[in-house]
Design an enzyme around this catalytic site. Sequence first.
Site, short mmCIF file in Angstrom:
data_model
loop_
_atom_site.label_atom_id
_atom_site.label_comp_id
_atom_site.label_asym_id
_atom_site.label_seq_id
_atom_site.Cartn_x
_atom_site.Cartn_y
_atom_site.Cartn_z
N SER A 274 0.93 -1.28 -0.09
CA SER A 274 -0.18 0.08 -0.09
C SER A 274 0.82 1.35 0.10
CB SER A 274 -1.00 -0.02 1.34
OG SER A 274 -0.15 0.27 2.41
N LYS A 276 0.44 3.82 1.82
CA LYS A 276 0.53 4.33 3.35
C LYS A 276 1.79 3.45 3.79
CE LYS A 276 -1.60 4.23 8.07
NZ LYS A 276 -2.78 3.77 8.67
N GLU A 295 6.75 -0.22 -5.42
CA GLU A 295 5.43 -0.49 -6.02
C GLU A 295 4.28 -0.37 -5.29
OE1 GLU A 295 5.63 -0.73 -9.36
OE2 GLU A 295 7.64 -1.15 -9.74
#
EC number: 1.2.1.3
Length: 537
Positions: A274, A276, A295
């Site tokens: 993710s 985050k 990625e």
Amino acid sequence: MGSENKSLEFLNEIGLSSSNIGSYINGQWKATGSSVTSVNPSNNQTIAEVTEATLQDYEEGLQACNEATKTWMTIPAPKRGEIVRQIGEALRAKLNPLGRLVSLEMGKILAEGIGEVQGQPTLYCSDDILCPVADHVAIRLANVIRNEIIDMCDYAVGLSRQLNGSIIPSERPDHMMFEVWNPLGIVGVITAFNFPCAVLGWNACIALVCGNSVVWKGAPTTPLITIAVTKLVAEVLERNNLPGAIFTSFCGGADIGQAIAKDTRIPLVSFTGSTKVGLMVQQTVNQRFGKCLLELSGNNAIIVMDDADIKLAVRSILFAAVGTAGQRCTTCRRLFLHESIYTNVLDQLTGLYKQVKIGNPLEKGTLVGPLHTRTSVENFQKGISVIKSQGGKILTGGSVIESEGNFVQPTIVEISSDAPVVKEELFGPVLYVMKFQTLEEAIALNNSVPQGLSSSIFTQRPGTIFKWIGPRGSDCGIVNANIPTNGAEIGGAFGGEKATGGGREAGSDSWKQYMRRSTCTINYGSELPLAQGINFG
């Protein structure tokens, strides 16, 4: 695995049992952490137990890996390529059980006879009924191991003889200037559940031929895949009398990932996950002046122009939106339809969605398997609630399917492009559909989200295509025309811009990220001319 469950007996073929050690350290299987359960997302039943690594195990592994790297980086690159070739052959020999394991543990569908394309599959019968579409998509997804890891091994073998530097004309007489590429040392690879072994291939195959050792932390929810792939790599290293620590792997949680990010012995960390978490990894690695290859999230769009081949577009949208139950980073999540063909495309697409077979990913004909975890299902439900609260209209799907597994309905939502939820990545089979009038408007909508991974346009006008791929077109790392947003080939560099992270893996010149470049100048004369015409003394 025992007579009580015949369907799991194939796991013995790849060295797995009911209880497994989850880290490969210094050529030995060793883990002293807690035991976790690998779960089948189709029924939430236990597949096997895995003992995870501790930070003490990690430290022991890194010390050995650091020493092994000194040996590996001095082996000629073509010889390293030969080892990677053998790894590819080992994977080929176990393609069927590995493919079944990916389907079993991750949940993506698998056509009968992995790696074997039966005939020439097409997406539609002559009467436009959805019949071979399930097998077509299943074949493509079942070939993840073949198309990603094995092909990456083959690609890396050739690359091992082409790690070339430039020769640069020197402005000084009797001087030679050129580039030399050398290994970084250790490359850390942290992979995600949705492609539990393919992403390893993108990174490890290139890293190894470039002279780096690899430290791999697999996804916590797919530990059996981590173990099975590592066993094959370990056998190749042992057979060639090479240190096992050249390839070190850990099953574990966030503490192992954090240790990799903080470790100054690891010059490059590749992270897939993710945005985050990726941002936290990047900040940690940057603090120690390491390099990061990210990625991260994708929020990919398909644009269908008024002159598009509608049948081609609809087939592509279906595969892009529902393949892997919407759990690809390249899944199409936003669909922009020109107002003149809006109703036509939407009617065809919703009709196909209602024919999609959802079920056991190991069964022939299944097109959509389960979401990976119960948490994924909860996130789907929360997402649907947010969509409705922001004015979204559910055209089809939108519900959880009552079963033992993590099954949800592929969903199409009619919604305003201004809705905040459209800017976010809901990791499931949810497709937002919006209307546009002009190409400029469509490009602006495509570029309006924080993420920038993949994008595609459907049109037959060359001018539109070249504007789309040009400087004022799509701002994504992958910019397609008349194909889906997913299914990237390994020959090109894979990755995205903006909140997708900016990393590039697999083909093209991605290998340069796994090496350090030195500019070398050699004076073979007896004079000392200085650059820029400087006279000193």
